[in-house]
Design an enzyme around this catalytic site. Structure first.
Site, PDB file in Angstrom:
ATOM      1  N   GLU A  64      -2.116  -2.803  -0.331  1.00 18.81           N
ATOM      2  CA  GLU A  64      -1.492  -4.136  -0.348  1.00 18.81           C
ATOM      3  C   GLU A  64      -0.867  -4.503   1.000  1.00 18.81           C
ATOM      4  O   GLU A  64      -0.596  -5.665   1.258  1.00 18.81           O
ATOM      5  CB  GLU A  64      -0.446  -4.222  -1.476  1.00 18.81           C
ATOM      6  CG  GLU A  64       0.911  -3.595  -1.193  1.00 18.81           C
ATOM      7  CD  GLU A  64       0.952  -2.079  -1.328  1.00 18.81           C
ATOM      8  OE1 GLU A  64      -0.123  -1.453  -1.419  1.00 18.81           O
ATOM      9  OE2 GLU A  64       2.065  -1.519  -1.319  1.00 18.81           O
ATOM     10  N   HIS A  71      -1.272   2.473   1.195  1.00 19.05           N
ATOM     11  CA  HIS A  71      -0.901   1.172   0.626  1.00 19.05           C
ATOM     12  C   HIS A  71      -1.936   0.093   0.948  1.00 19.05           C
ATOM     13  O   HIS A  71      -1.842  -0.549   2.001  1.00 19.05           O
ATOM     14  CB  HIS A  71       0.449   0.734   1.212  1.00 19.05           C
ATOM     15  CG  HIS A  71       1.611   1.500   0.687  1.00 19.05           C
ATOM     16  ND1 HIS A  71       2.331   1.099  -0.408  1.00 19.05           N
ATOM     17  CD2 HIS A  71       2.170   2.658   1.093  1.00 19.05           C
ATOM     18  CE1 HIS A  71       3.298   1.977  -0.654  1.00 19.05           C
ATOM     19  NE2 HIS A  71       3.213   2.936   0.249  1.00 19.05           N
ATOM     20  N   CYS A 129       1.093   5.004  -4.160  1.00 17.51           N
ATOM     21  CA  CYS A 129       2.253   5.750  -3.669  1.00 17.51           C
ATOM     22  C   CYS A 129       3.119   6.245  -4.832  1.00 17.51           C
ATOM     23  O   CYS A 129       2.712   7.123  -5.565  1.00 17.51           O
ATOM     24  CB  CYS A 129       3.028   4.870  -2.667  1.00 17.51           C
ATOM     25  SG  CYS A 129       4.093   5.825  -1.572  1.00 17.51           S
TER      26      CYS A 129
END
Lengths: 106, 217
Positions: free
Chosen positions: B196, B194, B86
């Site tokens: 994560e 994302h 990002c």
């Protein structure tokens, strides 16, 4: 006497520099879509103004810079514009000097 | 084996990444303040999402001058793996480690959603757990994720097989549905989604796990 002593300590204090005022305009390249500009353009219609065929939004950066000469100032601002103020992948920029300000001796 | 996460003023996914790499994958992970220049002892570096320096001027424009990023360039030259997520992707393009730029979403909205993605290339080790055209689902959360580049750069990315991820249903107007790219060598990956946020089973999705697990290969 005092001046002489000062010059010995820090001769650069006696270099003459001038303060230049400039404005850098950063705008999206024509090929890059500007959705914020398009949204603003659509608001012009709601305001009742017809005929706005294009509206693109850029940035105006006003700065003051100390430099030995206008050319020196220009080189510094060009470097700054290429590497920081604008991203050449998506943006172009133009530089405009405003009236030269009083010469400064620092 | 260690992972470093670069932390800028305004980063806000740094701790999420550490939870994913250390908490979910068991890889020792440290934070690296943006003023450090020492990257010795790290096997991979992650630049996390967030709003570095408030995204002033342009996303990533100020962060790219952080001292740690000079060291990152040598780290990449030596073959070290770097993942930009990002805002991290935006910083990598500003830095010139990845080509192109990320611009305002076409619909002007900040999009916070789940995106279906197709694996566009398995050239680099990042996608080694997948086959080309596999689909994965990862969260996205960005206002400026519309990938933009010149025709020449696009052709080069395609010739080099550097487009890593594509949106199945393009949410932001990215050119050629691009969601993530690598550098030519393949050791740098930038992606808007994302991974994560999709590593912990408690969150319901774990498609990000296999991408993050390749940080150490």
């Amino acid at each position: 006497m005092l001046g002489l002593t000062k010059e010995k300590e820090n001769p650069i204090n006696f270099l003459k520099v001038s303060l230049f005022k400039a404005r850098v305009f950063v705008h999206l390249r024509p090929s890059v879509l500007d959705p914020a500009g398009e949204a603003t353009r659509s608001a012009t219609k709601r305001l009742g103004i017809d005929g706005v065929t294009q509206l693109r939004i850029g940035k105006s950066i006003e700065l003051e810079i100390e430099a030995a000469s206008k050319e020196d100032a220009r080189l510094k601002i060009e470097l700054m514009s290429d590497r920081l103020l604008a991203n050449p992948v998506i943006e172009d920029w133009t530089l405009e000097f405003k009236d030269e300000q009083k010469a400064l001796t620092t | 084996m260690n992972i470093g996460i670069i932390v800028f003023p305004g980063s806000n996914c740094d701790r999420d990444v550490r939870w994913a790499t250390e908490g979910c994958l068991g890889i020792p992970t440290s934070f690296l303040w943006h003023e450090t220049t020492d990257l010795d002892g790290f096997d991979a570096i992650v630049i996390p999402g967030g709003f570095s320096y408030g995204d002033y001027l342009r996303c990533g424009a100020i962060a790219r001058f952080a001292p740690v990023l000079n060291s990152l360039i040598s780290f990449v030259d030596k073959g070290g793996k770097v993942l930009g997520i990002c805002n991290g992707f935006q910083i990598l393009t500003e830095l010139g480690l990845l080509q192109g730029a990320l611009t305002r979403n076409k619909n002007l909205h900040f999009i916070c959603d789940r995106a279906n993605l197709s694996i566009a290339s398995t050239k680099s080790s990042w996608m080694k757990n997948y086959k080309k055209h596999d689909f994965i689902s990862l969260p996205i959360a960005h206002g400026e994720g519309r990938y933009q580049c010149s025709h020449d750069v696009l052709k080069k990315l395609q010739d080099d097989d550097s487009v890593a991820l594509r949106y199945a249903d393009n949410p932001n107007g990215s050119i050629h549905d691009i969601a993530g790219i690598t550098n030519k060598k393949g050791n740098v990956l930038g992606m808007m989604p994302h991974p994560e946020r999709a590593c912990d089973e408690a969150l319901g999705h774990i498609d990000g796990k296999s991408i993050l697990s390749t940080l150490l290969s």
